[in-house]
Scaffold this motif. Structure first.
Motif, PDB file in Angstrom:
ATOM      1  N   ASP A  92      14.804 -12.759  21.515  1.00 31.09           N
ATOM      2  CA  ASP A  92      15.123 -13.598  22.672  1.00 31.09           C
ATOM      3  C   ASP A  92      16.531 -14.183  22.659  1.00 31.09           C
ATOM      4  OD1 ASP A  92      12.688 -13.142  23.910  1.00 31.09           O
ATOM      5  OD2 ASP A  92      11.721 -14.809  22.883  1.00 31.09           O
ATOM      6  N   LYS A  93      17.366 -13.804  21.699  1.00 34.24           N
ATOM      7  CA  LYS A  93      18.766 -14.190  21.777  1.00 34.24           C
ATOM      8  C   LYS A  93      19.464 -13.306  22.824  1.00 34.24           C
ATOM      9  CE  LYS A  93      19.265 -15.725  16.973  1.00 34.24           C
ATOM     10  NZ  LYS A  93      19.514 -17.147  17.287  1.00 34.24           N
ATOM     11  N   LEU A  94      20.625 -13.735  23.286  1.00 32.69           N
ATOM     12  CA  LEU A  94      21.413 -12.939  24.212  1.00 32.69           C
ATOM     13  C   LEU A  94      22.301 -11.975  23.431  1.00 32.69           C
ATOM     14  CD1 LEU A  94      22.485 -15.712  26.755  1.00 32.69           C
ATOM     15  CD2 LEU A  94      20.461 -14.244  26.800  1.00 32.69           C
ATOM     16  N   ALA A  95      22.615 -10.845  24.040  1.00 33.65           N
ATOM     17  CA  ALA A  95      23.434  -9.837  23.372  1.00 33.65           C
ATOM     18  C   ALA A  95      24.360  -9.160  24.374  1.00 33.65           C
ATOM     19  CB  ALA A  95      22.547  -8.792  22.699  1.00 33.65           C
ATOM     20  N   ALA A  96      25.456  -8.624  23.861  1.00 37.47           N
ATOM     21  CA  ALA A  96      26.392  -7.829  24.659  1.00 37.47           C
ATOM     22  C   ALA A  96      27.150  -6.930  23.695  1.00 37.47           C
ATOM     23  CB  ALA A  96      27.350  -8.728  25.442  1.00 37.47           C
ATOM     24  N   GLY A  97      27.988  -6.024  24.250  1.00 38.54           N
ATOM     25  CA  GLY A  97      28.679  -5.108  23.365  1.00 38.54           C
ATOM     26  C   GLY A  97      30.021  -4.644  23.898  1.00 38.54           C
ATOM     27  N   PHE A  98      30.855  -4.175  22.958  1.00 35.34           N
ATOM     28  CA  PHE A  98      32.163  -3.629  23.336  1.00 35.34           C
ATOM     29  C   PHE A  98      32.560  -2.526  22.371  1.00 35.34           C
ATOM     30  CE2 PHE A  98      32.981  -7.047  20.371  1.00 35.34           C
ATOM     31  CZ  PHE A  98      34.122  -6.702  19.647  1.00 35.34           C
ATOM     32  N   THR A  99      33.366  -1.607  22.889  1.00 33.60           N
ATOM     33  CA  THR A  99      33.848  -0.513  22.066  1.00 33.60           C
ATOM     34  C   THR A  99      35.239  -0.109  22.519  1.00 33.60           C
ATOM     35  OG1 THR A  99      33.256   1.641  21.106  1.00 33.60           O
ATOM     36  CG2 THR A  99      32.896   1.365  23.477  1.00 33.60           C
ATOM     37  N   ASN A 100      35.871   0.724  21.709  1.00 36.47           N
ATOM     38  CA  ASN A 100      37.256   1.104  21.937  1.00 36.47           C
ATOM     39  C   ASN A 100      37.499   2.476  21.322  1.00 36.47           C
ATOM     40  OD1 ASN A 100      40.238   0.359  22.412  1.00 36.47           O
ATOM     41  ND2 ASN A 100      40.200   0.870  20.242  1.00 36.47           N
ATOM     42  N   ASP A 107      32.998   9.570  24.931  1.00 37.99           N
ATOM     43  CA  ASP A 107      31.586   9.237  24.752  1.00 37.99           C
ATOM     44  C   ASP A 107      31.379   7.782  24.349  1.00 37.99           C
ATOM     45  OD1 ASP A 107      30.568  11.696  25.564  1.00 37.99           O
ATOM     46  OD2 ASP A 107      30.836  12.554  23.578  1.00 37.99           O
ATOM     47  N   LYS A 108      32.242   6.907  24.875  1.00 36.86           N
ATOM     48  CA  LYS A 108      32.070   5.470  24.621  1.00 36.86           C
ATOM     49  C   LYS A 108      30.745   4.957  25.169  1.00 36.86           C
ATOM     50  CE  LYS A 108      36.354   4.169  26.021  1.00 36.86           C
ATOM     51  NZ  LYS A 108      37.582   4.878  25.660  1.00 36.86           N
ATOM     52  N   LEU A 109      30.255   5.579  26.248  1.00 39.95           N
ATOM     53  CA  LEU A 109      28.952   5.170  26.784  1.00 39.95           C
ATOM     54  C   LEU A 109      27.861   5.339  25.728  1.00 39.95           C
ATOM     55  CD1 LEU A 109      27.025   4.263  28.995  1.00 39.95           C
ATOM     56  CD2 LEU A 109      26.959   6.622  29.823  1.00 39.95           C
ATOM     57  N   HIS A 110      27.960   6.404  24.942  1.00 43.64           N
ATOM     58  CA  HIS A 110      26.968   6.617  23.881  1.00 43.64           C
ATOM     59  C   HIS A 110      27.023   5.493  22.863  1.00 43.64           C
ATOM     60  CE1 HIS A 110      25.241   9.424  20.534  1.00 43.64           C
ATOM     61  NE2 HIS A 110      24.344   8.586  21.007  1.00 43.64           N
ATOM     62  N   ALA A 111      28.239   5.062  22.498  1.00 49.17           N
ATOM     63  CA  ALA A 111      28.383   3.958  21.553  1.00 49.17           C
ATOM     64  C   ALA A 111      27.800   2.664  22.123  1.00 49.17           C
ATOM     65  CB  ALA A 111      29.855   3.767  21.189  1.00 49.17           C
ATOM     66  N   LEU A 112      28.102   2.391  23.393  1.00 50.22           N
ATOM     67  CA  LEU A 112      27.549   1.183  24.018  1.00 50.22           C
ATOM     68  C   LEU A 112      26.032   1.271  24.130  1.00 50.22           C
ATOM     69  CD1 LEU A 112      30.168   0.504  26.839  1.00 50.22           C
ATOM     70  CD2 LEU A 112      29.765  -0.888  24.797  1.00 50.22           C
ATOM     71  N   SER A 113      25.523   2.461  24.396  1.00 54.11           N
ATOM     72  CA  SER A 113      24.070   2.638  24.440  1.00 54.11           C
ATOM     73  C   SER A 113      23.449   2.342  23.076  1.00 54.11           C
ATOM     74  CB  SER A 113      23.712   4.049  24.880  1.00 54.11           C
ATOM     75  OG  SER A 113      24.128   4.283  26.203  1.00 54.11           O
ATOM     76  N   ILE A 117      20.663  -0.483  22.502  1.00 50.72           N
ATOM     77  CA  ILE A 117      19.371  -0.144  21.917  1.00 50.72           C
ATOM     78  C   ILE A 117      19.111  -0.989  20.673  1.00 50.72           C
ATOM     79  CG2 ILE A 117      18.106   1.692  20.705  1.00 50.72           C
ATOM     80  CD1 ILE A 117      19.416   3.651  22.707  1.00 50.72           C
ATOM     81  N   LEU A 118      20.156  -1.228  19.885  1.00 50.32           N
ATOM     82  CA  LEU A 118      20.011  -2.130  18.738  1.00 50.32           C
ATOM     83  C   LEU A 118      19.507  -3.494  19.205  1.00 50.32           C
ATOM     84  CD1 LEU A 118      20.486  -2.993  15.760  1.00 50.32           C
ATOM     85  CD2 LEU A 118      22.856  -3.510  16.428  1.00 50.32           C
ATOM     86  N   TRP A 126      20.050  -8.272  27.016  1.00 55.21           N
ATOM     87  CA  TRP A 126      21.378  -7.694  27.136  1.00 55.21           C
ATOM     88  C   TRP A 126      22.129  -8.209  28.359  1.00 55.21           C
ATOM     89  CZ3 TRP A 126      24.105  -4.938  23.726  1.00 55.21           C
ATOM     90  CH2 TRP A 126      25.231  -4.252  24.168  1.00 55.21           C
ATOM     91  N   ILE A 127      23.383  -8.551  28.155  1.00 51.63           N
ATOM     92  CA  ILE A 127      24.263  -9.008  29.237  1.00 51.63           C
ATOM     93  C   ILE A 127      25.288  -7.905  29.506  1.00 51.63           C
ATOM     94  CG2 ILE A 127      25.977 -10.719  29.935  1.00 51.63           C
ATOM     95  CD1 ILE A 127      24.552 -12.700  28.112  1.00 51.63           C
ATOM     96  N   ASN A 128      25.347  -7.428  30.735  1.00 53.05           N
ATOM     97  CA  ASN A 128      26.313  -6.374  31.056  1.00 53.05           C
ATOM     98  C   ASN A 128      27.694  -6.965  31.319  1.00 53.05           C
ATOM     99  OD1 ASN A 128      26.402  -7.237  33.819  1.00 53.05           O
ATOM    100  ND2 ASN A 128      24.494  -6.150  34.173  1.00 53.05           N
TER     101      ASN A 128
END
Length: 202
Positions: A92-100, A107-113, A117-118, A126-128
């Motif tokens: 129930d914590k909030l989460a988000a992600g970034f990549t470079n 295939d950065k979308l795969h990394a963000l996916s 999923i984690l 998840w926060i977009n």
């Protein structure tokens, strides 16, 4: 009680670290406290990072995209987070992600996916990115353009083979700052909403 946003990241050459710093500034701008947790190598003990992340109200995951997915040191952290998974520590914590990465796609979308999923496996929310893709032609997308890569699930940045002092460019850095601000504001609202529920339960 101070609302905290943990930013857990690996940076191979310093470019992803630049984004982590920009995210941290956005968290500060929103009135919350950033906690930067740097994954330095595969060999380090990930336990303290997992524990520190669990003390935050929100966790932002960051890693460069190598060979179409997150880097190996970040994956080692993700595997070590099973410690939190089995106890529900991040539920129930909030989460988000970034990549470079160097390429605009890569295939950065795969990394963000993988990052999302984690978070889902931990039962997090998840926060977009929340920033629309540029309404201009590809030729008009300069270094100052927000979300210039056109990602939605999280932040995708692009860095040239140059010093982190000059790349990723200003638009990517500002997009990272805005994501940090967005996550922090959500965490502040989340914390305020949780407090009355805790008081009623007591």
């Amino acid at each position: 009680m101070t609302t905290k946003v943990a930013i857990v990241y690996h940076s191979g050459f310093g470019h992803t670290a630049v984004l982590a710093d920009s995210l941290a500034q956005g968290v500060r701008d929103a009135g919350a406290e950033p906690v930067l947790l740097h994954i330095e190598s595969l060999a380090q003990d990930m336990g303290p990072l997992v524990d520190a992340a669990g003390e935050a109200d929100a966790i932002v995951f960051g890693a460069p995209t190598y060979m179409g997915d997150v880097s190996a040191p970040f994956k080692a952290f993700a595997d070590a987070s099973s410690k939190a998974f089995f106890t529900g520590a991040w539920k129930d914590k909030l989460a988000a992600g970034f990549t470079n990465s160097h390429s605009y796609a890569g295939d950065k979308l795969h990394a963000l996916s993988s990052l999302s999923i984690l978070a889902a496996q931990h039962g997090m929310n998840w926060i977009n990115l929340g920033i629309p893709s540029p309404a201009v032609t590809a030729a008009e997308r300069g270094p100052e353009t927000l979300n210039r890569v056109g990602s939605f699930i999280g932040l995708s940045a692009q860095s040239d083979n140059a010093s982190p002092e000059i790349t990723p460019p200003a638009g990517d850095r500002e997009t990272a700052r805005l994501l940090g601000e967005r996550v922090a504001l959500a965490a502040l609202r989340w914390s305020r909403g949780a407090q009355p529920a805790l008081e009623q339960a007591a």
